[in-house]
Scaffold this motif. Structure first.
Motif, PDB file in Angstrom:
ATOM      1  N   SER A   1       0.843  -1.189   0.000  1.00 12.91           N
ATOM      2  CA  SER A   1       0.000   0.000   0.000  1.00 12.91           C
ATOM      3  C   SER A   1       0.882   1.244   0.000  1.00 12.91           C
ATOM      4  O   SER A   1       1.630   1.481   0.936  1.00 12.91           O
ATOM      5  CB  SER A   1      -0.879   0.003   1.261  1.00 12.91           C
ATOM      6  N   HIS A   2       0.764   2.027  -1.082  1.00 14.38           N
ATOM      7  CA  HIS A   2       1.544   3.273  -1.117  1.00 14.38           C
ATOM      8  C   HIS A   2       1.059   4.238  -0.052  1.00 14.38           C
ATOM      9  O   HIS A   2       1.815   5.012   0.503  1.00 14.38           O
ATOM     10  CB  HIS A   2       1.482   3.900  -2.511  1.00 14.38           C
ATOM     11  N   LEU A   3      -0.263   4.138   0.271  1.00 13.54           N
ATOM     12  CA  LEU A   3      -0.877   5.089   1.202  1.00 13.54           C
ATOM     13  C   LEU A   3      -0.426   4.882   2.640  1.00 13.54           C
ATOM     14  O   LEU A   3      -0.512   5.774   3.470  1.00 13.54           O
ATOM     15  CB  LEU A   3      -2.401   4.948   1.132  1.00 13.54           C
TER      16      LEU A   3
ATOM     17  N   LEU B   1      10.432  -9.469   0.247  1.00 17.35           N
ATOM     18  CA  LEU B   1       9.624  -9.421   1.460  1.00 17.35           C
ATOM     19  C   LEU B   1       8.181  -9.674   1.023  1.00 17.35           C
ATOM     20  O   LEU B   1       7.574  -8.852   0.340  1.00 17.35           O
ATOM     21  CB  LEU B   1       9.763  -8.062   2.150  1.00 17.35           C
ATOM     22  N   ASP B   2       7.673 -10.833   1.403  1.00 15.59           N
ATOM     23  CA  ASP B   2       6.320 -11.218   1.003  1.00 15.59           C
ATOM     24  C   ASP B   2       5.313 -10.717   2.046  1.00 15.59           C
ATOM     25  O   ASP B   2       5.706 -10.356   3.153  1.00 15.59           O
ATOM     26  CB  ASP B   2       6.257 -12.756   0.891  1.00 15.59           C
ATOM     27  N   GLY B   3       4.045 -10.711   1.690  1.00 12.06           N
ATOM     28  CA  GLY B   3       3.018 -10.428   2.689  1.00 12.06           C
ATOM     29  C   GLY B   3       2.314  -9.092   2.529  1.00 12.06           C
ATOM     30  O   GLY B   3       1.654  -8.612   3.446  1.00 12.06           O
ATOM     31  N   TRP B   4       2.437  -8.476   1.346  1.00  9.75           N
ATOM     32  CA  TRP B   4       1.847  -7.149   1.164  1.00  9.75           C
ATOM     33  C   TRP B   4       0.448  -7.186   0.546  1.00  9.75           C
ATOM     34  O   TRP B   4      -0.121  -6.128   0.254  1.00  9.75           O
ATOM     35  CB  TRP B   4       2.753  -6.303   0.266  1.00  9.75           C
ATOM     36  N   ASP B   5      -0.089  -8.386   0.322  1.00 13.18           N
ATOM     37  CA  ASP B   5      -1.386  -8.470  -0.361  1.00 13.18           C
ATOM     38  C   ASP B   5      -2.513  -8.323   0.668  1.00 13.18           C
ATOM     39  O   ASP B   5      -3.210  -9.273   0.994  1.00 13.18           O
ATOM     40  CB  ASP B   5      -1.487  -9.797  -1.107  1.00 13.18           C
ATOM     41  N   THR B   6      -2.701  -7.102   1.121  1.00 12.91           N
ATOM     42  CA  THR B   6      -3.506  -6.866   2.314  1.00 12.91           C
ATOM     43  C   THR B   6      -4.973  -6.583   2.006  1.00 12.91           C
ATOM     44  O   THR B   6      -5.496  -5.528   2.338  1.00 12.91           O
ATOM     45  CB  THR B   6      -2.904  -5.688   3.113  1.00 12.91           C
TER      46      THR B   6
ATOM     47  N   ALA C   1      -1.872   4.257  -9.382  1.00  6.80           N
ATOM     48  CA  ALA C   1      -0.950   5.189  -8.739  1.00  6.80           C
ATOM     49  C   ALA C   1      -0.283   4.472  -7.578  1.00  6.80           C
ATOM     50  O   ALA C   1      -0.971   3.944  -6.719  1.00  6.80           O
ATOM     51  CB  ALA C   1      -1.695   6.419  -8.230  1.00  6.80           C
ATOM     52  N   PHE C   2       1.033   4.449  -7.591  1.00  8.33           N
ATOM     53  CA  PHE C   2       1.742   3.847  -6.457  1.00  8.33           C
ATOM     54  C   PHE C   2       3.177   4.367  -6.380  1.00  8.33           C
ATOM     55  O   PHE C   2       3.567   5.236  -7.164  1.00  8.33           O
ATOM     56  CB  PHE C   2       1.673   2.322  -6.493  1.00  8.33           C
ATOM     57  N   SER C   3       3.928   3.860  -5.407  1.00  6.67           N
ATOM     58  CA  SER C   3       5.238   4.448  -5.128  1.00  6.67           C
ATOM     59  C   SER C   3       6.364   3.425  -5.278  1.00  6.67           C
ATOM     60  O   SER C   3       6.143   2.223  -5.158  1.00  6.67           O
ATOM     61  CB  SER C   3       5.296   4.979  -3.692  1.00  6.67           C
TER      62      SER C   3
END
Lengths: 603, 400
Positions: free
Chosen positions: B41-43, B259-264, B327-329
């Motif tokens: 999440s970029h936010l 680093l896995d685990g960002w699919d929130t 849109a992301f970072s």
């Protein structure tokens, strides 16, 4: 018969010149004709029939398609291009090749000896029949198709054991391909009886008897949230056609439009896959159910909605409203592409490269080599009622399959005029190492578990490192340092070659001479007796060992990551220990044979 | 160690001689990719919004506020270039991961090489015996049409020697084994002529050199002080980042750390907090060590932080955020990188304001920083010219 292929009729005249050769396609014809050429291009250009392979009632039945007919067609291609085929492969090479291709494992030493001694002229055809009737055939084809059908699924999404047990049963009874494909695409019910992680294949097979279980649902199980992927995979696997690019954008000239993709994926948007039990067991249990309209969950999800909200249509525009998946399957299995896709994949498997390569990317601008042969074989497969074993028999008894991989002279090579050398995949490699080293016998004697499960678990361990793309033909060796390290220092090889660990060494010890030992090692690993020079070198190596090379072994650690879903497959073996000098020398020769390219390739 | 190398080198053929020249390139360039698998999440990381649920914190870089759970990174933010205007079309994990690694959308007819593979191919690796491209913690992506020799050497769990890195028998026996193998290979390649055998033999030679390499010690972080290990954090990812530094110091050209685990989709805020607790010390330590290196390979290292896409401003019914490629970072740091902020999103974080940056532009920036032209074309096996990036234009503001 007017509606289903209405769009094709418009393209009729232009199409006439184009059907029959997948390669002849000009963008000027337009998408409708492209669709028609791909989906219906099977000779009857002006009056296409939706059920393309059912001959008209009055037409005389064509003669059965034989290996000889196949050879005639290919010979014609070679002659027209001035290609000289390689000579016929020798008996030992053929035996090893046909074992690897039909049952996924090298022959036993006894089988090699018996085959070489057999002087009957039809022995090659008989070995094909023998292999097709064996349990290993069903095991191997189940493993290969499990990989194709659910290969990318995350563990837990799919009950792979149940799925494999079901596939094994289907290949064993020679289920027809149209029946299998229909079941896979239309299955409803629960995906699994709920197995524990430690379940064995035998238990999974027993589990198939549980009422209301539909193991084929596992094919769809990973598409719970993505009907568009269910659609894309179905087209790719069963029709050999990549339509998923159109998911995001229209593709230049030859690909499907976004609208076409959406109508097709809408066929899968009415299937609701619900997780009825998660965790605990081997994986989730998924229940598949067809709804009369789009699944509400999909329709509400802005990412998925576009793929489910249009009226469902087959790729040629035929409406699939109503019993959507059933209709779609019925449409699918009568497409020429359906039989061609299977035949092309089988050809790629046996001959090292499909008529179309990659095997699942059949489209007008990806030209088929020898398209006439592909078509003839496809038609023959459809006519046989999609009889898989019959197809395997035709291919493996043909002369083209039996050609040597050696250079036969200038100009040999193209159009399968010499056998294409291919690396063994993880499945074949594991099974062959286990057989060569007698680890299977050793482990079942030690009571460590079923050999079936040993294969499954070891393959899982290997597959990660040997992540080869089986859909591609191998023009270069897709190896990595990790693979070489696994073969040089990995536990499977280490345990398999360890003198104290396997029953093989007991037999080798008891052999009358070093000559006999070397001969046995060659027969077991390379499936042939050693040549004179090799025998001499082998004997020298073994006697040099007797003169005192150290037999020390370094400590090995268990792998840091054990395959998921079971205990260490090699746990039943006694640890390797320091060997006497003679045993060490045998270990070293066996190690070299297992690491040799001649072992690692199907040739 | 020396003895083994000596023993084995007597067996090595022409292949060893070919790779025996030491690295003396003009540019000590290497890349460490911190791959945030799942779509971070970029936010809730680099682009927190005033009205959003994630609190922002000031950083050492004027004008840059980031999520409050990155205090250590905030302290080194003056060495970061934060790109906030990244935008892509791919909202599907697999496809977007492919784009993130190659800059191209997947295409069934071409397998594009990943950034790691291109860097491995284009920059000569020093003769350490180590593979040029190492992936820690994930499968990464292969070398596509460049061939597996430029693909990643994959290590599932960093910190110790990889599986199979050591022979299971004594040096003398290994030498005997390789001798026997050599004559088998000679015999077979006389019989059957195919490049597959030559390529396989070359691979075995690389494996042999790898086994004998002194540089293998790079994989073992126990050689680092307890203080250093603590700085990177006592996590697999922290250990992997420290390993990446050690590998680069010894000449590995490109390391991807996953680093896995960002699919929130569910429970976004608790999960991102956990992720940041892992990321913060590891990335801060890596950025510090790279920026303080004055000489050697580490001084020429570019760090790229990237995942497959961002997450939706809208919070779903499960307190999660869904995929948001619009849109992301991403973040750059290291050699040649100009600290600063590139681009911006609207008040929601839903859309890029002004000019957006494509993934190809971002990767083109990385290639340019290590001296590779991103528009150079190579021929694919089907004889199609393929540029290293898909029309990527380096971000001028990101370069010093």
């Amino acid at each position: 018969m007017s509606t289903p292929f209405a769009s094709r009729k418009k393209a009729g005249p232009q199409l006439a010149a184009r059907v029959g050769r997948l390669s002849l396609w000009s963008p000027a014809v337009g998408i409708a004709a492209a669709l028609a050429a791909v989906l219906g291009g099977c000779g009857a250009a002006t009056a296409p029939q939706p059920v393309a392979h059912k001959p008209a009632p009055s037409a005389p039945a064509p003669p059965p398609f034989t290996a000889a007919a196949l050879d005639t067609l290919l010979r014609r291609e070679w002659e027209s291009r001035g290609i000289t085929p390689a000579p016929r492969a020798d008996d030992a090479t053929f035996l090893r090749r046909v074992h690897l291709d039909i049952v996924g494992v090298i022959p036993t030493a006894d089988r090699v000896t018996a085959f070489l001694a057999d002087k009957t002229p039809d022995k090659r055809a008989r070995v094909v029949d023998e292999l097709l009737a064996s349990k290993d055939y069903a095991d191997y084809w189940a493993a290969r198709w499990e990989e194709v059908l659910v290969g990318g699924a995350r563990p837990g999404d799919v009950d792979r054991l149940t799925f494999r047990a079901w596939l094994r049963e289907a290949f064993a009874r020679n289920a027809k391909w149209d029946e299998l494909a229909t079941t896979l695409v239309t299955a409803t019910g629960r995906s699994s009886p709920g197995l524990l992680r430690t379940a064995t294949l035998a238990e999974a097979t027993e589990g198939l008897k549980v009422q209301g279980i539909a193991p084929a649902v596992n094919f769809a199980a990973k598409f719970r949230d993505t009907p568009q992927d269910f659609a894309g995979q179905t087209a790719r696997i069963f029709l050999g056609t990549q339509i998923q690019c159109a998911q995001c954008h229209d593709h230049k000239t030859e690909k499907w439009t976004q609208a076409e993709f959406r109508s097709f994926s809408a066929c899968f948007g009415r299937t609701q896959l619900t997780v009825v039990e998660r965790g605990g067991g081997f994986g989730r249990i998924v229940d598949a159910r067809d709804l009369p309209g789009p699944v509400p969950r999909f329709a509400k999800n802005s990412e998925v909605a576009p793929f489910v909200s249009t009226p469902p249509k087959a790729l040629d525009g035929t409406s699939m409203d109503g019993e959507t998946r059933a209709k779609l399957a019925k449409w699918m299995v009568t497409q020429p592409l359906f039989s061609r896709a299977f035949v092309n994949r089988a050809w790629g498997h046996f001959l090292g490269r499909g008529f179309v390569s990659p095997v699942d990317d059949m489209r007008p601008s990806n030209a088929a080599e020898a398209p006439a042969v592909l078509e003839a074989l496809g038609e023959a497969f459809a006519r046989s009622g999609y009889d898989i074993k019959a197809l395997v028999r035709v291919i493996t008894t043909s002369e083209v399959y039996q050609l040597s991989a050696q250079l036969g002279g200038p100009g040999t090579g193209p159009l399968w005029s010499r056998f294409r050398v291919t690396p063994l995949g993880p499945e074949e490699l594991v099974r062959s190492v286990v057989r060569a080293t007698a680890l299977d016998a050793t482990l079942s004697e030690s009571g460590a578990g079923e050999v079936d499960d040993l294969h499954v678990r070891l393959t899982r361990l290997f597959a990660f490192v040997f992540d080869v793309d089986e859909e591609m033909d191998a023009t270069r060796y897709e190896g990595s340092v990790s693979q070489a390290l696994m073969m040089m220092n990995g536990r499977l090889i280490d345990r398999g070659t360890a003198g104290g660990a396997t029953s093989l060494f007991a037999a080798l010890k008891a052999a009358p001479s070093d000559e006999a030992r070397v001969a046995t090692l060659y027969l077991r690993t390379l499936g042939r007796p050693p040549r004179d020079a090799e025998l001499a070198a082998g004997v020298a190596a073994l006697s040099e060992g007797s003169r005192g090379a150290r037999g020390a072994r370094l400590a090995t650690q268990p792998p840091k990551r054990l395959p998921k879903g079971g205990p260490d497959p090699l746990r039943g073996l006694p640890p390797p220990r320091a060997a006497d000098a003679k045993t060490a020398a045998i270990e070293d020769l066996l190690w070299a044979l297992l690491n040799a390219s001649e072992f690692a390739f199907n040739h | 160690m020396r003895r083994r190398e000596f023993l084995l080198s007597t067996l090595a053929g022409a292949l060893a001689a070919q790779s025996a020249r030491a690295w003396e390139g003009p540019l000590p360039a290497s890349v460490i990719v911190l791959w945030m698998n799942g779509g971070p999440s970029h936010l809730d990381t680099w682009d927190p919004k005033a009205k959003g649920p994630t609190k922002a914190r000031r950083t050492r870089l004027a004008g840059l506020d980031i999520a409050e759970d990155m205090p250590l990174i905030a302290d080194v933010a003056d060495r970061l270039c934060v790109v906030r205007s990244l935008s892509s079309k791919e909202g599907n994990h697999q496809r977007a991961q492919y784009v993130g690694r190659t800059s191209y959308s997947p295409n069934p007819t071409v397998e594009h090489p990943s950034l790691g593979a291109w860097v491995a191919k284009r920059l000569t690796a020093p003769d350490s015996g180590l593979p040029p491209f190492v992936s820690l913690g994930g499968p990464s992506l292969g070398a596509g049409f460049l061939g597996a020799q430029y693909g990643p050497f994959v290590i599932g769990k960093a910190g110790a020697l990889p599986d199979g890195a050591r022979p299971t028998v004594s040096d003398a026996r290994l030498a005997r084994r390789l001798g026997l193998l050599g004559s088998l290979e000679d015999g077979f390649s006389q019989e059957i002529v195919t490049p597959l055998i030559t390529e396989r033999r070359a691979l075995y030679e690389s494996a042999r050199r790898f086994m004998a390499s002194d540089a293998l010690a790079a994989f073992d972080v126990s050689a680092e002080s307890a203080a250093t290990r603590a700085r990177y954090g006592a996590t697999d990812f922290g250990t992997a980042c420290l390993t990446a530094r050690r590998l680069v110091e010894r000449g590995v050209r490109v390391v991807e750390v996953m680093l896995d685990g960002w699919d929130t989709h569910e429970d976004n805020f608790t999960r991102v907090k956990k992720q940041l607790a892992i990321l913060d010390p590891a990335m801060a330590a890596l950025v510090t060590d790279v920026s303080q290196a004055k000489t050697g390979m580490l001084s020429g290292t570019v760090i790229l932080w990237l995942g497959e896409f961002g997450r939706t401003p809208r919070i779903n019914g499960r307190d999660g955020r869904d995929h948001h490629p619009k849109a992301f970072s991403a973040v750059l740091s290291g050699a040649g990188v100009a600290p600063g902020i590139v681009g911006a999103t609207d008040a929601e974080g839903a859309n890029v304001v002004g000019k957006s940056v494509s993934v190809a532009d971002l990767l083109a920036t990385v290639y340019t920083l290590v001296g590779i032209s991103p528009s150079q074309e190579f021929e694919s096996p089907s004889r199609r010219p393929i540029a290293i990036t898909d029309l990527g234009v380096p971000i001028a503001a990101a370069r010093r």
